[in-house]
Design an enzyme around this catalytic site. Structure first.
Site, short mmCIF file in Angstrom:
data_model
loop_
_atom_site.label_atom_id
_atom_site.label_comp_id
_atom_site.label_asym_id
_atom_site.label_seq_id
_atom_site.Cartn_x
_atom_site.Cartn_y
_atom_site.Cartn_z
N ARG A 164 -3.64 -40.92 82.21
CA ARG A 164 -3.81 -39.45 82.22
C ARG A 164 -4.96 -39.01 81.30
O ARG A 164 -4.90 -37.96 80.66
CB ARG A 164 -2.52 -38.73 81.78
CG ARG A 164 -1.32 -38.94 82.69
CD ARG A 164 -1.54 -38.33 84.08
NE ARG A 164 -0.31 -38.31 84.84
CZ ARG A 164 0.12 -39.33 85.62
NH1 ARG A 164 -0.60 -40.42 85.73
NH2 ARG A 164 1.24 -39.21 86.28
N SER A 238 5.20 -33.45 85.67
CA SER A 238 5.60 -33.96 84.35
C SER A 238 4.96 -33.11 83.27
O SER A 238 3.74 -32.94 83.26
CB SER A 238 5.11 -35.40 84.16
OG SER A 238 5.61 -36.22 85.17
N GLU A 334 1.42 -33.18 78.53
CA GLU A 334 0.42 -33.57 79.53
C GLU A 334 -0.27 -32.32 80.07
O GLU A 334 -1.44 -32.33 80.43
CB GLU A 334 1.10 -34.33 80.67
CG GLU A 334 0.13 -35.02 81.60
CD GLU A 334 0.67 -35.21 83.00
OE1 GLU A 334 -0.05 -34.85 83.95
OE2 GLU A 334 1.78 -35.71 83.15
N1 EPU Z 1 14.44 -41.14 84.08
C1 EPU Z 1 15.66 -40.77 83.50
N2 EPU Z 1 15.96 -39.46 83.41
C2 EPU Z 1 15.15 -38.49 83.87
C3 EPU Z 1 13.91 -38.86 84.46
C4 EPU Z 1 13.59 -40.19 84.54
O1 EPU Z 1 16.43 -41.61 83.08
O2 EPU Z 1 15.50 -37.31 83.78
C5 EPU Z 1 14.14 -42.56 84.21
C6 EPU Z 1 14.11 -42.99 85.68
O3 EPU Z 1 15.37 -43.35 86.13
C7 EPU Z 1 13.14 -44.15 85.67
C8 EPU Z 1 12.18 -43.78 84.54
O4 EPU Z 1 12.82 -42.80 83.74
O5 EPU Z 1 13.79 -45.33 85.32
C9 EPU Z 1 10.85 -43.26 85.07
O6 EPU Z 1 11.10 -42.13 85.89
P1 EPU Z 1 10.21 -41.84 87.22
O7 EPU Z 1 10.09 -43.05 88.04
O8 EPU Z 1 10.78 -40.61 87.85
O9 EPU Z 1 8.78 -41.55 86.70
P2 EPU Z 1 8.22 -40.85 85.38
O10 EPU Z 1 7.76 -41.90 84.45
O11 EPU Z 1 9.21 -39.88 84.84
C10 EPU Z 1 5.77 -40.78 86.22
C11 EPU Z 1 4.66 -39.79 86.33
C12 EPU Z 1 4.87 -38.88 87.53
C13 EPU Z 1 4.94 -39.74 88.78
C14 EPU Z 1 6.09 -40.73 88.61
C15 EPU Z 1 6.20 -41.70 89.77
C16 EPU Z 1 3.93 -39.38 84.03
C17 EPU Z 1 3.90 -38.43 82.89
N3 EPU Z 1 4.60 -38.98 85.11
O12 EPU Z 1 6.97 -40.06 85.96
O13 EPU Z 1 3.73 -38.04 87.63
O14 EPU Z 1 5.14 -38.95 89.94
O15 EPU Z 1 5.87 -41.52 87.42
O16 EPU Z 1 5.17 -42.63 89.69
O17 EPU Z 1 3.34 -40.46 83.96
C18 EPU Z 1 2.94 -35.90 86.93
O18 EPU Z 1 2.14 -36.50 86.21
O19 EPU Z 1 2.98 -34.65 86.98
C19 EPU Z 1 3.91 -36.66 87.69
C20 EPU Z 1 4.87 -36.07 88.41
#
Ligand code: EPU
Length: 338
Positions: A164, A238, A334
């Site tokens: 990012r 996010s 972010e």
């Molecule tokens: N998780 C939780 N609780 C929550 C949310 C997530 O336990 O409330 C756990 C999930 O179960 C999973 C892990 O955290 O094991 C990661 O969650 P997720 O796969 O949903 O992805 P993220 O890391 O929360 C990132 C990006 C998103 C992107 C997703 C999918 C960042 C800041 N965010 O989210 O990007 O869509 O991966 O690749 O890196 C954005 O930047 O606006 C965005 C939506």
């Protein structure tokens, strides 16, 4: 010369749908209009804010300078052997370009389906999702140099992409305006289904040999199920970055919280899941007045209707404080805050 408007509401121009006014506002439809705008010394010296889809910004107050909304359109394809170079104007909607490519079976962007925002913003924060980052398909971009009025070209390496991050958020912040981006895709797909949810979803749909369109559909469906639709519930995806900590810090966390979700990175650092940390602090799905976190993804802050930008900002500050107290991890926003 593009038309300049005064005291314009930005409510429809930010996906949080919070009210804020721009002292001055203009829409740019061509490189020529940018040059004309900055030929006028007044605008060289005025504080500026460039917006695309308004999907990564939180207004906590009115903006006292000039808001420049980039609306340069156009998508051009150039096929060279197995490569496809797709050049899109900064004002194109990101997902329209993804759809354009998926429809033509140009591979590389399908994992980035349905990310809100514009082409011009895509390299600035190196958008990413489901195992792919923009840097994986970015070839080059053209930008307008505000001080000299010249046009610059940036290669992938020039952009210094990180998680990012890019040069446009650092030393070039406020100095250049991206006018178009060229993506390098392929007519020979090498699909990326390694990201957990994609593989599971394909399997449950009985798809053994997925096409680009299958991946795009699966990613879009996963996003819709997890993330709120900004056209009905104000949000900016996010709100925080996933924090990167040392291996030692991660080991300490794991001894206190054995379930800590973590991903090891190459250089002895570890990425933590901010959504998980926030959920553990009891914030998931919590509603405070008109704001709160999303019920299916605690990393997303939402406007339930009439939240002010400052309400959302205050909520983010409370979350940062709680996560820091419980885990000793400092979350970084972010989303850009004004
Ligand atoms: N998780 C939780 N609780 C929550 C949310 C997530 O336990 O409330 C756990 C999930 O179960 C999973 C892990 O955290 O094991 C990661 O969650 P997720 O796969 O949903 O992805 P993220 O890391 O929360 C990132 C990006 C998103 C992107 C997703 C999918 C960042 C800041 N965010 O989210 O990007 O869509 O991966 O690749 O890196 C954005 O930047 O606006 C965005 C939506």
């Amino acid at each position: 010369m593009p038309k300049i408007f005064e005291n314009v509401s930005l409510k429809k121009l930010n996906t949080f749908r919070v009210e804020a006014k721009a002292r001055w506002f203009t829409e740019i439809n061509s490189e020529q209009e940018l040059a004309e705008l900055f030929a006028d010394q007044q605008w060289q010296n005025t504080e500026r804010l460039v917006i695309g889809g308004g999907s990564n910004i939180l207004f906590t107050k009115d903006f006292e300078g000039l808001v420049i909304c980039m609306n340069i359109k156009g998508i051009i394809d150039k096929i060279v052997h197995d490569d496809v170079f797709v050049t899109a104007g900064a004002g194109e909607v990101w997902n329209d370009v993804v759809t354009h490519c998926v429809d033509r079976e140009f591979a590389g962007m399908e994992n980035l389906s349905l990310i809100p925002g514009s082409v011009g913003a895509s390299p600035i924060q190196n958008i990413g999702a489901y195992g792919v980052e923009l840097k994986d398909v970015f070839h080059s971009c053209k930008a307008f140099d505000i001080e000299t009025g010249g046009h610059l070209t940036f290669s992938n390496q020039d952009c210094q992409f990180g998680y990012r991050e890019s040069i446009f958020k650092k030393e070039l912040k406020g100095k250049v305006i991206i006018t178009s981006v060229t993506y390098k895709l392929s007519t020979k797909p090498s699909l990326n289904t390694s990201y957990g949810a994609i593989a599971t979803e394909l399997q449950s749909r009985g798809i053994g040999q997925p096409t680009i369109r299958d991946i795009s559909k699966v990613v879009s469906d996963i996003r819709v199920s997890k993330l709120p639709d900004p056209s009905t519930i104000g949000n900016a995806g996010s709100f925080f970055k996933n924090p990167i900590v040392s291996k030692l810090k991660c080991e300490q966390l794991l001894s206190d919280f054995p379930n800590t979700i973590h991903y090891c990175l190459p250089n002895s650092t570890v990425k933590l899941a901010a959504g998980w940390l926030i959920e553990q602090c009891g914030w998931k799905g919590k509603k405070i007045g008109e704001t709160g976190t999303w019920k299916n993804q605690a990393l997303v802050l939402v406007n339930h209707g009439n939240a002010k930008g400052s309400d959302i900002y205050n909520l983010s500050a409370a979350i940062i404080s709680d996560v820091n107290s419980k885990f000793g991890v400092l979350l970084e926003r972010e989303v850009n805050t004004i």
